[in-house]
Each structure stands twice: as C-alpha cells, then as structure tokens.
Design an enzyme around this catalytic site. Structure first.
Site, mmCIF file in Angstrom:
data_model
loop_
_atom_site.group_PDB
_atom_site.id
_atom_site.type_symbol
_atom_site.label_atom_id
_atom_site.label_comp_id
_atom_site.label_asym_id
_atom_site.label_seq_id
_atom_site.Cartn_x
_atom_site.Cartn_y
_atom_site.Cartn_z
ATOM 1 N N GLU A 105 0.741 -1.245 -0.047
ATOM 2 C CA GLU A 105 0.113 -0.051 -0.116
ATOM 3 C C GLU A 105 0.623 1.329 0.138
ATOM 4 O O GLU A 105 0.859 1.961 1.130
ATOM 5 C CB GLU A 105 -1.021 -0.131 1.199
ATOM 6 N N GLU A 134 -5.138 -8.445 1.017
ATOM 7 C CA GLU A 134 -5.961 -8.537 2.394
ATOM 8 C C GLU A 134 -7.451 -8.011 2.031
ATOM 9 O O GLU A 134 -7.873 -7.304 1.143
ATOM 10 C CB GLU A 134 -5.363 -7.017 3.039
HETATM 11 C C1 FCB Z 1 -4.579 -2.048 5.560
HETATM 12 C C2 FCB Z 1 -2.935 -2.319 6.230
HETATM 13 C C3 FCB Z 1 -3.106 -3.282 7.187
HETATM 14 C C4 FCB Z 1 -4.252 -3.077 8.157
HETATM 15 C C5 FCB Z 1 -5.686 -3.163 7.437
HETATM 16 C C6 FCB Z 1 -6.843 -2.630 8.177
HETATM 17 O O1 FCB Z 1 -4.445 -0.538 5.018
HETATM 18 O O2 FCB Z 1 -2.253 -2.771 4.975
HETATM 19 O O3 FCB Z 1 -1.950 -3.415 7.977
HETATM 20 O O4 FCB Z 1 -3.941 -2.068 9.009
HETATM 21 O O5 FCB Z 1 -5.557 -1.919 6.520
#
Ligand code: FCB
Length: 470
Positions: A178, A373
C-alpha cells in the site's frame, strides 16, 4: 452499526465453484504483531517514534509487545496450519534485518525470518513475504524519508539482504504494501508515521516508493536462481461520482487518479497519467522523475496484490456547496452510501470489489491478481471461554469471497484471497481497540482463540481445495 447478513445460496455456490488451485491465506505485518522491538539488534522504525508522539495513536498504545509473535512464532505457525489455509503473508521488519537502514544484515534479525520460513514449510504452509509494510528505519526518515530519492536505493539494498537469504525457499515476494498509505497517510495527512503534513513531500514519496519497487524488482529478478513471483500490493476501491455533475465527475476522476492510476499507469505502462500531472501542476507540484526512472518502475512483475476494504462515492462540493477548500484546492468529499459499516466506520460494499477487479482486468490486462488483504473489524464479544461468534465478520469474508468469484466469472484473473488478519493486532493509529483478527488475542494473557470466522474460513478453504462442495 454492524451487519449479520447471511450468505445466500447463490453466494455459497459461487464460493464452492472456486477452483481447487485457488489460494487461501491469512495475512499479518511485522510491526502489528511481533513486539520485541528492542531485541536482537532491532533499531527503531518510524512507527516506534510515531507511537511516542502524544495523541498520535489511540490510548497512547504502541507495538512494543503487540501479539508477542516474535516469541510465540512456532505456536502461531501451528495455528495457521490448524486453520487449514495454504498461504501465510507476513512482512519483514527492515530495522530488524538491517538496523539503521544501511550496511550489512543483522544475522540475528534475519535468523528470525529464516526460522519462520522453515517452520511454515515444515507445516505445509506457503510463505509469502512482504518486504515493506511501513516500518521504515528511523535513521532513513531522519535523512529525508521516502520524499528523498536515496531511500529507494536503501530499500533495494535491504530487499536484497532478505532475498539472498530466503529466496531459496520463498517463491512469492511483494515489494511494498500500500504505497498510497505510506505516501498519503504518512506524509500528506499526518495520520500515520512519520506524521508529516506536506502534500508535495507525499507526491515525491509516491515516485520514490515506485522507484524502490522497480529497482528491487529488477535486482531480485536478476538474482533469482529459482522461479519466483514478484509483485506489489496496492489498496484500492472504486471511485464513483455522486451525480453526473461535472464537479462530482471531476472529483471521482481525481480520487481515482491519486488512488489507483498514479500507481498502476507507471507500473504497467511506464507513464504517469496526464490528467494527474496536470492536476499536480495546478497545485505547484512536479513529480521528481529522472530520465530512466519510468523504465525501472515499469519493470515486468508477475502478480498484483489488491487490498480491499471499501469503496467510495465522491462529491466535488463540500457540505456548504463550495467547490474549493480553504487552500483553494478542488474538493473531493467521500459521501456515505448509507450502507452498514464495520467498527472502522468503513461501509461494507462487496460489489465494489467485483467492480474493482473487473475494472483492473479491463484497464491493466494480463496481470494475475491475488487479494492480499480483505477483512473487517467488529466489536467482538467473547463468551466466558474466549470464543467469539462473529457472524458479522464471517458474513463480511463470505460476501467478499463471493464478490471475487463473481469477478472471476466476468473474466478477472484472481488467484487467491488472504484474510486480514490472522490475529487481532496493533491497528496503527487506532491501537488495539479495532480487532481485525479471525483469531482472538487476549492481550493480558496472549492467549489465541480462533473465532467463528476462522472456523468457517478454514473449513471453506479445505472444502474448495479438495473440490468437495457443500
Ligand atoms: C491496511 C493495512 C493493514 C491493516 C488493514 C486494516 O491498510 O495494510 O496493515 O491495517 O489496513
């Protein structure tokens, strides 16, 4: 507000129809779980420093202990195996492996990840390494941080220390997690470490993060002695205009420009989007691009990681109908859709994941995708045994996995889904209150108790992998 919307049979069928080769994973990051911040030669990262700034993190919390994973790693890996997933995505702490961000590797720091990889492989779980999940060594921030060009080269040297040690056993590599968050939350909004509020610095950070990705990708590719999968993870959503007005459409275009295209256009096509460059010029900002940089940034990579939590509708006017903010910049206001939200106040919108994946496949074709994620924080209520019946989180996972399956039917090449997160953990500026884990952590005892969502997730992974439908 939370939701407990049950899975429809159509959604169950979609999930059951995923191929046996689909990857099922769980994800974490170093600073959020490891603790042991002073052990075995680790030096401070920007997060260690930021956590000490009064008011920066909820309740003044820090990652000093976190889930104590550094000391509990073998048990945590056994837990991953028991869940039934096939991949574990973790990040390497730069200040553990290369204290201070320069010079030779710290053998004790590398040894931890060496043991972790061996432990995973021994238990039949595929290791997936993220090289940078936000823990920049403080010394490099003191030397200018990501807005400084040299940090891209420092990152590349660090990446090779890890790659040289682990690539005999690790196939899947993510350079950055990110970069939008590193650049915007860290350098423009001051919400994340290092807490700067300087838009120009943030834009310079974007370019140097991408440069670091490209340099590291080239060097890892050249050094690989076995097949590897190299990639980058971006957080994205869809950006839709609230109305058809020119102001709203421009706001959505700008949000998409700085959220998605400023990363994917240079990565895939070796150029920054011209409308973004024009918008930046209007704000007096020029990206610090040197000859040859875009060839480096667009070095071929094998896999795009997508982190998805929510999507936004944009208006180009503020609550008072004004189209410019106090600094004279055009307004981009995220307008709630009125949907149920998670404990983060993020709207639950699985359709956005389908739309996003279909859009990426259309605009950036030929790039296999893994959802690196996806998950949700809810206000969990454990029973007396510590068990959490989190129907809300289970529904979140199920509907988002179904959204991935729908995107695949529409032609998107999505090859896996990793739940964020394995454990409740240190949720950055929100501290420990926001629980994303599919496994509960009791921070007093460090006991781990799989939640209902973990049982459902592991069971689903097992069934799909073995080709057995419900
Ligand atoms: C993302 C991050 C991760 C976590 C989630 C909720 O942006 O990569 O570390 O904090 O959000």
């Amino acid at each position: 507000m939370t939701t407990t919307s049950p899975l429809t049979s159509a959604q169950s069928d979609l999930i059951a129809g995923l191929p046996p080769s689909f990857r099922w994973g769980v994800a974490t990051s170093a600073y959020q779980i490891e603790g042991a911040v002073h052990e075995d030669g680790r030096t401070a990262s920007i997060w260690d420093t930021f956590c000490r700034v009064p008011g920066a993190v909820a309740n003044g919390e820090t990652g000093d202990v976190a889930c104590d994973h550094y000391h509990r790693m073998p048990q945590d890996v056994a837990l991953i195996q028991d869940l039934g997933v096939d991949t574990y995505r973790f990040s390497v702490a730069w200040p553990r492996v290369q204290p201070g961000g320069r010079g030779p590797a710290n053998p004790a720091g590398l040894a931890f990840y060496d043991r972790l990889v061996d432990e995973l492989l021994g238990r039949g779980v595929d290791p997936w390494v993220t090289l940078y999940h936000w823990d920049l060594p403080q010394e490099l921030e003191d030397a200018g941080g990501w807005p400084a060009r040299d940090t891209a080269y420092r990152f590349t040297d660090y990446a090779m220390l890890v790659f040289d040690q682990l690539s005999d056993r690790v196939r899947s590599w993510t350079t950055l997690n990110e970069p939008w968050c590193s650049a915007m939350l860290g350098y423009a909004y001051g919400a994340h470490a290092p807490g700067r509020r300087d838009f120009t610095a943030a834009m310079h950070a974007v370019h140097h993060l991408l440069l670091g990705h490209g340099l590291a990708t080239q060097r890892m590719r050249a050094a690989a002695t076995r097949p590897v999968e190299l990639g980058i993870t971006l957080n994205m959503g869809t950006a839709v205009a609230q109305t058809d007005s020119e102001l709203d459409r421009a706001a959505a275009r700008r949000a998409d420009g700085l959220g998605t295209r400023i990363y994917l256009d240079p990565l895939r096509y070796g150029r920054y989007p011209s409308d973004v460059l024009t918008d930046l010029a209007a704000r007096g900002v020029e990206l610090p691009v040197r000859p040859g940089d875009l060839e480096i940034i667009s070095a071929p990579f094998d896999l795009l990681g997508v982190n998805y939590y929510s999507s936004h509708v944009f208006s180009g006017v503020d609550d008072n109908g004004r189209a410019e903010d106090a600094d004279g910049n055009p307004v981009e206001r995220a307008v709630p859709r009125g949907l149920p939200t998670t404990a983060m106040d993020w709207e639950i919108f699985p359709q956005g994941l389908t739309d996003l994946l279909v859009r990426i496949s259309r605009d950036y074709p030929g790039l296999p995708i893994v959802i690196t994620e996806s998950g949700a924080a809810f206000d969990d209520r454990p029973d007396e045994t510590g068990f959490v019946r989190d129907d809300d989180r289970t529904a979140y996972l199920a509907t988002h996995i179904a959204a991935v399956a729908t995107a695949r039917q529409a032609g998107a090449d999505v090859r896996g889904y990793f739940a964020w997160s394995l454990l409740d953990n240190f949720e950055w500026a929100y501290g420990y209150d926001k629980r994303f884990g599919i496994v509960r952590v009791d921070y007093d005892t460090q006991a781990r108790v799989p939640k209902q969502s973990a049982l459902w997730y592991g069971d689903t992974a097992r069934r799909v992998r073995s080709g057995v439908s419900e």
